[in-house]
Scaffold this active site. Structure first.
Site, PDB file in Angstrom:
ATOM      1  N   GLY A  45       0.839  -1.193   0.000  1.00 26.85           N
ATOM      2  CA  GLY A  45       0.000   0.000   0.000  1.00 26.85           C
ATOM      3  C   GLY A  45       0.872   1.241   0.000  1.00 26.85           C
ATOM      4  O   GLY A  45       2.076   1.171   0.305  1.00 26.85           O
ATOM      5  N   GLN A  50       2.667   9.933   1.936  1.00 29.26           N
ATOM      6  CA  GLN A  50       4.017   9.368   2.077  1.00 29.26           C
ATOM      7  C   GLN A  50       4.971   9.840   0.978  1.00 29.26           C
ATOM      8  O   GLN A  50       6.176   9.741   1.115  1.00 29.26           O
ATOM      9  CB  GLN A  50       3.957   7.834   2.069  1.00 29.26           C
ATOM     10  N   CYS A  90       5.494  -0.386   7.683  1.00 29.79           N
ATOM     11  CA  CYS A  90       5.206   0.881   7.009  1.00 29.79           C
ATOM     12  C   CYS A  90       6.440   1.301   6.217  1.00 29.79           C
ATOM     13  O   CYS A  90       7.551   1.263   6.751  1.00 29.79           O
ATOM     14  CB  CYS A  90       4.856   1.947   8.052  1.00 29.79           C
ATOM     15  N   LEU A  91       6.227   1.697   4.982  1.00 29.34           N
ATOM     16  CA  LEU A  91       7.363   2.119   4.142  1.00 29.34           C
ATOM     17  C   LEU A  91       7.990   3.404   4.687  1.00 29.34           C
ATOM     18  O   LEU A  91       9.136   3.710   4.360  1.00 29.34           O
ATOM     19  CB  LEU A  91       6.902   2.308   2.694  1.00 29.34           C
ATOM     20  N   HIS A 132      -4.848   1.395   7.496  1.00 30.10           N
ATOM     21  CA  HIS A 132      -3.489   1.952   7.676  1.00 30.10           C
ATOM     22  C   HIS A 132      -3.270   3.132   6.715  1.00 30.10           C
ATOM     23  O   HIS A 132      -2.743   4.175   7.115  1.00 30.10           O
ATOM     24  CB  HIS A 132      -2.487   0.817   7.397  1.00 30.10           C
ATOM     25  N   GLU A 133      -3.709   2.969   5.458  1.00 30.69           N
ATOM     26  CA  GLU A 133      -3.481   4.031   4.451  1.00 30.69           C
ATOM     27  C   GLU A 133      -4.382   5.245   4.724  1.00 30.69           C
ATOM     28  O   GLU A 133      -3.941   6.386   4.538  1.00 30.69           O
ATOM     29  CB  GLU A 133      -3.710   3.495   3.032  1.00 30.69           C
ATOM     30  N   HIS A 136      -2.796   7.371   7.244  1.00 36.01           N
ATOM     31  CA  HIS A 136      -1.756   8.253   6.677  1.00 36.01           C
ATOM     32  C   HIS A 136      -2.371   9.565   6.187  1.00 36.01           C
ATOM     33  O   HIS A 136      -1.801  10.644   6.383  1.00 36.01           O
ATOM     34  CB  HIS A 136      -1.060   7.579   5.492  1.00 36.01           C
TER      35      HIS A 136
END
Ligand code: K1U
Ligand code: ZN
Length: 163
Positions: A45, A50, A90-91, A132-133, A136
């Protein structure tokens, strides 16, 4: 084109994203670059936040063979129930995985790349990833769901590795 990913504790990750008013070619180019960036990372994702674009746009592909790209514009969770624990990564927080409790089942409403509204029901990893996204887009990181002790340890570890 690959886009640079912001890393914790960058303050820009705390920006609340604004809704997209019109789904035009500029947005579709960004979606393409976000998918390239997500697959290259690799991740399942990516939120526009991000990659330092503060608009309500996320891309996801939780399939094993990376054949199910899903783009959600202005996503809204309209129903949620149950609880599920999942080991999240998480990236924007590289090499850090922790268990987070989220809703087990969600229904989400969003626009697609053509600007058409759709609804989707999701659970397990897809439901977790969507939650999660969307976090963000609201400037929330998965680490915010952890204890203050774990957050403090992560911040110390991150500061040490940045020295
Ligand atoms: O938002 C992000 O930073 C992407 C993140 C999404 C996510 C993962 C796990 C639970 C919830 C949300 C990632 O993709 S982290 C990398 C990852 O999980 C992964 C990478 C390669 C293959 C399989 C998973
Ligand atoms: Zn993340």
């Amino acid at each position: 084109m690959l886009l640079p990913i912001l890393h914790y504790p960058d303050k820009r990750l705390r920006t609340k994203a604004v809704p997209i008013e019109k789904v035009n070619d500029a947005i579709r180019f960004l979606i393409k670059d976000m998918f390239s960036t997500m697959y290259n990372a690799p991740g399942i994702g990516l939120a526009a936040t991000q990659v330092n674009h503060h608009i309500r746009l996320i891309v996801i592909d939780t399939s094993e063979d990376k054949t199910q790209p899903l783009c959600l514009i202005n996503p809204e969770i309209i129903e949620k129930d149950g609880e599920l624990e999942w080991d999240e990564g998480c990236l924007s927080v590289p090499d850090y995985y922790e268990c987070v409790t989220r809703a087990n089942h969600i229904k989400v409403r969003a626009l697609n790349e053509q600007g058409e509204m759709f609804e989707l029901e999701a659970q397990d990893i897809l439901g977790v990833c969507i939650q999660h996204e969307i976090d963000h887009l609201d400037g929330i990181l998965f680490v915010d769901h952890l204890s203050k002790l774990k957050q403090r340890r992560l911040l110390e570890k991150t500061k040490k590795s940045q020295k």
